[in-house]
Enzyme design. Sequence first.
Site, PDB file in Angstrom:
ATOM      1  N   SER A 101      69.939   5.306  68.173  1.00 52.07           N
ATOM      2  CA  SER A 101      71.132   5.810  68.867  1.00 52.07           C
ATOM      3  C   SER A 101      70.850   5.951  70.356  1.00 52.07           C
ATOM      4  O   SER A 101      71.773   6.082  71.158  1.00 52.07           O
ATOM      5  CB  SER A 101      71.568   7.157  68.282  1.00 52.07           C
ATOM      6  OG  SER A 101      70.466   8.042  68.195  1.00 52.07           O
ATOM      7  N   GLU A 124      67.448   0.701  58.139  1.00 53.39           N
ATOM      8  CA  GLU A 124      68.759   0.758  57.497  1.00 53.39           C
ATOM      9  C   GLU A 124      68.856  -0.251  56.352  1.00 53.39           C
ATOM     10  O   GLU A 124      68.537  -1.429  56.533  1.00 53.39           O
ATOM     11  CB  GLU A 124      69.845   0.447  58.535  1.00 53.39           C
ATOM     12  CG  GLU A 124      69.899   1.473  59.665  1.00 53.39           C
ATOM     13  CD  GLU A 124      70.983   1.168  60.690  1.00 53.39           C
ATOM     14  OE1 GLU A 124      71.764   0.210  60.484  1.00 53.39           O
ATOM     15  OE2 GLU A 124      71.042   1.883  61.695  1.00 53.39           O
ATOM     16  N   GLU A 145      74.742   8.231  55.973  1.00 55.55           N
ATOM     17  CA  GLU A 145      75.652   8.269  57.125  1.00 55.55           C
ATOM     18  C   GLU A 145      77.061   7.898  56.693  1.00 55.55           C
ATOM     19  O   GLU A 145      77.284   6.833  56.090  1.00 55.55           O
ATOM     20  CB  GLU A 145      75.151   7.306  58.214  1.00 55.55           C
ATOM     21  CG  GLU A 145      76.094   7.262  59.418  1.00 55.55           C
ATOM     22  CD  GLU A 145      75.474   6.749  60.699  1.00 55.55           C
ATOM     23  OE1 GLU A 145      74.262   6.452  60.712  1.00 55.55           O
ATOM     24  OE2 GLU A 145      76.207   6.655  61.700  1.00 55.55           O
TER      25      GLU A 145
HETATM   26  O1  KIV Z   1      69.780   6.366  65.398  1.00 51.51           O
HETATM   27  C1  KIV Z   1      70.022   7.508  64.993  1.00 51.51           C
HETATM   28  O2  KIV Z   1      70.062   8.478  65.761  1.00 51.51           O
HETATM   29  C2  KIV Z   1      70.265   7.688  63.574  1.00 51.51           C
HETATM   30  C3  KIV Z   1      70.809   9.002  63.120  1.00 51.51           C
HETATM   31  C4  KIV Z   1      72.154   9.252  63.641  1.00 51.51           C
HETATM   32  C5  KIV Z   1      70.723   9.146  61.658  1.00 51.51           C
HETATM   33  O3  KIV Z   1      70.069   6.789  62.817  1.00 51.51           O
END
Ligand code: KIV
Length: 260
Positions: free
Chosen positions: A47, A115, A182
């Site tokens: 993220s 993922e 998620e």
């Molecule tokens: O990349 C991220 O921060 C995540 C979380 C939101 C689970 O995968």
Amino acid sequence: MERAKITAAELRSWKGRRRIPTLTAYDHPMTRLLDEAGIPLILVGDSLGMVVLGYPDTTHVTLADMEHHVAAAARAKPCALLVGDLPANSYDTPEQALVSARRLVAAGAEAVKAEGGRGILPQVQAIVEAGIPFLGHLGMLPQHIHEEGRYRIKGKTEPEREALVADALALQASGAFAVVLELVTPPVAAELSKRLEIPTIGIGSGPDCDGQVLVTNDLVGTFPWFTPRFVKPNFQAFAGIRDAVEAWAQEVANGAPTTP
Ligand code: KIV
């Protein structure tokens, strides 16, 4: 009081006993702050592509980006377990997954996350067999946003529910120590939390998961231009920052001395 180092095995053993509050950090100071606040699992998530690097989604994040930020976070030497995200296209085969996971571990990660479910089982097995703790991620998979077209809640139909159950059980059987859910419908997230022996860590998946994870910037308001619907920010850091900067700029404009 000195806190003991938290391991993946310990977090797994919290199932049914303690909830797992999880937050993201991408640098040294935030990792220290979260650790001092007692957060047991800190995720250097991809993220960071959106909330730090200014990309529209996570697919632009490279392994080199992740190594750079994992290393910065690891310099905080947190008691929390530090998990690094394997970015898109860094785990297309079991061999590549292992090389990428080892690079994140060399940078300071103590576990890795990727993922997918049954589609990446050989990759998960290669990572786990090499002794690297693995955190699963099911439901909405942001690295697949271009195939998906939009961020969508998963588990609304019976085939989607069945796929989530099969994926979660397969990740558990392959040795994942926990799994992020998620944007999974709350009833399906609750069912998975009940059926799995490993903890579930929800994001936008209702209250019945064994833990919850948020992007810290969403929680404290350092990225106010977009806040997911399921986040209730606890703080508006952006407002304080703007006020402080404007006040200082005004002092400079007024000719106030800026050094003692
Ligand atoms: O990349 C991220 O921060 C995540 C979380 C939101 C689970 O995968």
